[in-house]
Design a protein around this motif. Structure first.
Motif, PDB file in Angstrom:
ATOM      1  N   VAL A   1       0.836  -1.187   0.000  1.00  0.00           N
ATOM      2  CA  VAL A   1       0.000   0.000   0.000  1.00  0.00           C
ATOM      3  C   VAL A   1       0.876   1.243   0.000  1.00  0.00           C
ATOM      4  CG1 VAL A   1      -0.207   0.157   2.511  1.00  0.00           C
ATOM      5  CG2 VAL A   1      -2.036   1.059   1.056  1.00  0.00           C
ATOM      6  N   LEU A   2       0.460   2.252  -0.742  1.00  0.00           N
ATOM      7  CA  LEU A   2       1.269   3.446  -0.957  1.00  0.00           C
ATOM      8  C   LEU A   2       0.483   4.672  -0.511  1.00  0.00           C
ATOM      9  CD1 LEU A   2       4.093   4.050  -2.210  1.00  0.00           C
ATOM     10  CD2 LEU A   2       2.888   4.688  -4.295  1.00  0.00           C
ATOM     11  N   MET A   3       1.123   5.522   0.247  1.00  0.00           N
ATOM     12  CA  MET A   3       0.542   6.790   0.684  1.00  0.00           C
ATOM     13  C   MET A   3       1.288   7.901  -0.049  1.00  0.00           C
ATOM     14  SD  MET A   3       0.258   8.176   4.595  1.00  0.00           S
ATOM     15  CE  MET A   3      -0.331   9.838   4.970  1.00  0.00           C
ATOM     16  N   ARG A   4       0.581   8.595  -0.945  1.00  0.00           N
ATOM     17  CA  ARG A   4       1.265   9.590  -1.764  1.00  0.00           C
ATOM     18  C   ARG A   4       0.360  10.791  -2.021  1.00  0.00           C
ATOM     19  NH1 ARG A   4       1.617   6.669  -7.731  1.00  0.00           N
ATOM     20  NH2 ARG A   4      -0.337   5.519  -7.622  1.00  0.00           N
ATOM     21  N   SER A   5       1.007  11.873  -2.461  1.00  0.00           N
ATOM     22  CA  SER A   5       0.299  13.106  -2.767  1.00  0.00           C
ATOM     23  C   SER A   5       0.996  13.779  -3.943  1.00  0.00           C
ATOM     24  CB  SER A   5       0.279  14.040  -1.547  1.00  0.00           C
ATOM     25  OG  SER A   5      -0.235  15.298  -1.887  1.00  0.00           O
ATOM     26  N   LYS A   6       0.237  14.035  -5.006  1.00  0.00           N
ATOM     27  CA  LYS A   6       0.805  14.726  -6.154  1.00  0.00           C
ATOM     28  C   LYS A   6       1.060  16.203  -5.841  1.00  0.00           C
ATOM     29  CE  LYS A   6      -1.356  11.703  -9.592  1.00  0.00           C
ATOM     30  NZ  LYS A   6      -2.263  11.614 -10.770  1.00  0.00           N
TER      31      LYS A   6
END
Length: 287
Positions: free
Chosen positions: A33-38
Motif C-alpha cells: 500500500v502506498l501513501m502519496r500526494s501529487k
C-alpha cells in the motif's frame, strides 16, 4: 469493519506507537500500500498508526495523539480485452483519516453509521473538529474505536509491467543509501590498507634479501613467493589472451548470476529491497 474498546495499557501502548512513528503495511495483488500526494510530491509505503499534534495546534498543555481509524483505498487497474482477459491491478493507494464515528450501542454488520455508510453521509475527510484523540473519557471510561474503510476503483492506462516504478523511483531512503555507500567505501579502504600493511611486513624480508644479492648465482635463485610467478603469469598456449580472460571472467559472472537467480526463486532474496540482488551478485563473484 470492527469496533474495539481501548483503555489502560493498550491505550498507552498505542500512544507510544504513534509517538515512535510506527507504520502499517498492507498488500493487494503483491503491491504494498502506498501513501502519496501529487500536490506535495511524496510517496511512501504504508501509513502511520496516527499522528501527534503539538500544544500550539490543539491549545492543550501537552502533545495530543490521534488515531487513524478510517482508510480510503484507491485501486487503479487496467483493462484491455485485446491483450488479456479480465483486469490487471496497477496501483494500491491509501489515504488515512482520523474521525470520531457516531457509534450506536448495539452495533451489527447491518448497522448504519451516520459518519460513514449512511445514504446522506458526507465524505469522510480529515477535519480537526472530528479527529479521534487517543485518550480515555472524562471519568476514565474506555475509548471506543470504530475502524472503517472505503474503496474506490479507478481505471488507468499504466502498464502492468510498469506498476513498480513508483516504488523504485524517488524513495525517501535515498539519503540512507548514500551514507551506506560512503560507509562501505570507507570500510573497503580501511581493509585494503590493513591487508597492504600485512603483505608489506610479510614480504619485507624477501625483498630485502633480493636487494642484497651479490652474485649471479644468488640472483638467479628464486625463493619465497617468487616461485609461483611463472605459473601465474604464464600466457595461454592454445588460445588468445583476450579469449582466455573473457571465458574465465564470464564463467565466474555467470555462476554468480545463476546462484543469485536460484536464491531469488526460492525466496532468499527480496526484489523489493533495492541493491540486495546486486550485492548478492558481487559477493558471489568475489567468493
Amino acid at each position: 469493519l470492527c469496533q474495539i474498546n481501548v483503555a489502560g495499557k493498550k491505550l498507552r501502548w498505542m500512544r507510544k506507537l504513534v509517538d515512535r512513528q510506527y507504520r502499517i503495511n498492507l498488500k493487494f495483488d503483491d503491491l504494498p500500500v502506498l501513501m502519496r500526494s501529487k500536490e506535495l510530491n511524496y510517496a511512501v509505503r504504508g501509513y502511520p498508526v496516527g499522528f501527534m499534534a503539538p500544544p500550539s495546534h490543539t491549545g492543550l498543555k501537552s502533545d495530543e495523539f490521534y488515531l487513524y481509524n478510517h482508510l480510503k483505498f484507491t485501486i487503479t487497474y487496467r483493462e484491455a480485452a485485446s491483450e488479456f482477459n479480465g483486469i490487471r491491478i496497477t496501483g494500491f493507494d491509501v489515504h488515512p483519516v482520523s474521525i470520531q464515528h457516531n457509534i450506536e450501542k448495539s452495533l451489527t454488520p447491518e448497522s448504519t453509521i451516520k459518519t460513514c455508510n449512511a445514504p446522506d453521509a458526507p465524505s469522510v475527510e480529515n477535519d480537526p473538529n472530528s479527529y479521534l484523540p487517543l485518550r480515555t473519557g472524562p471519568v476514565g471510561e474506555a475509548l471506543e474505536v470504530l475502524y472503517s474503510y472505503e474503496v474506490k476503483w479507478v481505471e488507468s492506462e499504466l502498464l502492468w509491467s510498469d506498476r513498480w516504478d513508483v516504488y523504485l523511483i524517488g524513495a525517501p531512503d535515498d539519503d540512507i543509501h548514500f551514507f551506506a555507500i560512503v560507509n562501505s567505501l570507507m570500510i573497503v579502504l580501511f581493509l585494503t590498507g590493513a591487508i597492504g600493511t600485512i603483505m608489506i611486513r610479510t614480504l619485507r624480508k624477501d625483498i630485502a634479501g633480493y636487494n642484497e644479492m651479490q652474485t649471479l648465482e644468488e640472483a638467479q635463485e628464486e625463493t619465497g613467493w617468487k616461485l609461483v610467478h611463472g605459473d601465474i603469469f604464464r600466457p595461454p598456449q592454445h588460445s588468445s589472451m583476450l579469449l582466455s580472460v573473457a571465458v574465465g571472467t564470464g564463467a565466474q559472472i555467470g555462476m554468480a548470476f545463476l546462484i543469485t537467480m536460484i536464491c531469488a526463486i526460492v525466496g532468499l532474496l527480496n526484489p523489493m529491497k533495492k541493491g540486495q540482488t546486486l550485492t548478492a551478485i558481487i559477493i558471489l563473484y568475489v567468493l
